[in-house]
Enzyme design. Sequence first.
Site, PDB file in Angstrom:
ATOM      1  CB  ILE A  45      -0.936  -0.033   1.239  1.00 20.41           C
ATOM      2  CG1 ILE A  45      -1.871  -1.258   1.138  1.00 20.41           C
ATOM      3  CG2 ILE A  45      -1.727   1.251   1.381  1.00 20.41           C
ATOM      4  CD1 ILE A  45      -2.516  -1.671   2.459  1.00 20.41           C
ATOM      5  CE1 TYR A  89      -1.565  -5.051  11.935  1.00 21.17           C
ATOM      6  CE2 TYR A  89      -3.758  -5.999  11.651  1.00 21.17           C
ATOM      7  CZ  TYR A  89      -2.719  -5.193  11.192  1.00 21.17           C
ATOM      8  OH  TYR A  89      -2.837  -4.540   9.979  1.00 21.17           O
ATOM      9  CE  LYS A  95      -1.822  -1.295  11.894  1.00 20.25           C
ATOM     10  NZ  LYS A  95      -1.284  -0.343  10.931  1.00 20.25           N
ATOM     11  CB  THR A 102       0.326  -6.075   0.787  1.00 25.16           C
ATOM     12  OG1 THR A 102      -0.071  -6.534   2.087  1.00 25.16           O
ATOM     13  CG2 THR A 102      -0.643  -5.019   0.287  1.00 25.16           C
TER      14      THR A 102
END
Length: 331
Positions: A27, A195, A199, A230
């Site tokens: 990204i 995670y 975020k 990705t």
Amino acid sequence: MGGHQSFPRVTLPKERVAIVTGANTGIGYETAKWIAMMGATVILACRSEDRAREAMVRMNTDFKLEKERKTIGVVDYPELSLEFMKLDCASLESVMDFVEEFKLSGRQLHVLVCNAGIGLHKQEYTGDGYELMFQVNYLSHFLLAAHLLPILKTSGEDCRIVLVSSEAHRFCEFNLDTIQGNQFNEETFGRLTFYGNSKAFQIMQMFSMNRRLKASNVTVTSLHPGMVETELPRNFQDMKTFICFTSVTKCIGKLKSPYEGAETSINAAVNPELKGVRDVYYDNCKPARIHRVVANTQNQESLWTYTLECLKKRLVISDDIIKTLEGEQVF
Ligand SMILES: NC(=O)c1ccc[n+]([C@@H]2O[C@H](COP(=O)([O-])OP(=O)(O)OC[C@H]3O[C@@H](n4cnc5c(N)ncnc54)[C@H](OP(=O)(O)O)[C@@H]3O)[C@@H](O)[C@H]2O)c1
């Protein structure tokens, strides 16, 4: 495609400077490339110089193709205005080195895209003693933004910090007592929770920083890029359920390309209509709802205090940084 929103193809002056962290792939690569193809100078803040320089070559090849195709919004420069600067988000010292080098260059800064990230990593701690995803995804970007704020504040109107978060923030469990996960072991460490926490903290940072930047030229926004194909799964190849979920998502055509995944970041960084807009979490270039835990002001302020405590050795370098963070006019 009905309802699909993208970014407007605007022309940006070369003097408009953007930093994109983790710009060598995924990204971040598309974000950096498109901001540069619209005319701005883009600094690729990456941990590997080789990977960044190879990305810069690829970006110029893509750029040439877009010019041949006469793609709308692509400038007619001979080469993109791209630069590399080393940044390893797993090291607070590396962040400080980056900041010092940037300050020495004496240049302005208009856009900071905090994109670098790792997902669902195993339990691991950095040399600074912090949980790896906490530091790479959140803490280092906080430190970077804090030190670059005085420059953003004096670089003219419409300067932006864009935090690339994730829908995974919904898995967060906000608890400062367990924030570094030291009480867990390899088996009990919740990789999705940690995670998700990293975020979530980015979105909470958006609110806390904006509170202190009210009435300034700097806005902070955050976003979810979508589910994007990705290199992100490289850290969770052992988590078969997630790999399987990604494959199914791809099979049913719901996995975005890196370009599609970058659209929301690019929009947040360049859309003139978003000048002065703050406190928004975007998904598919549109404002989206956030989890109640991250919307809670008390949680945001507790995290703010905890973060400043983590960074106290790196923020006392200049009292001005703290004053800037606390919204006092020091320039
Ligand atoms: N892909 C998705 O579906 C998805 C969904 C939601 C949110 N996101 C978020 O989108 C952002 C970009 O991810 P991506 O999907 O494009 O992943 P990616 O292809 O793995 O790219 C991640 C980038 O971050 C860099 N990075 C990792 N650790 C770093 C460190 N310690 N210091 C500096 N740079 C570091 C990587 O550099 P190297 O190449 O050197 O490792 C790479 O440039 C992340 O913040 C991620 O959380 C992605």
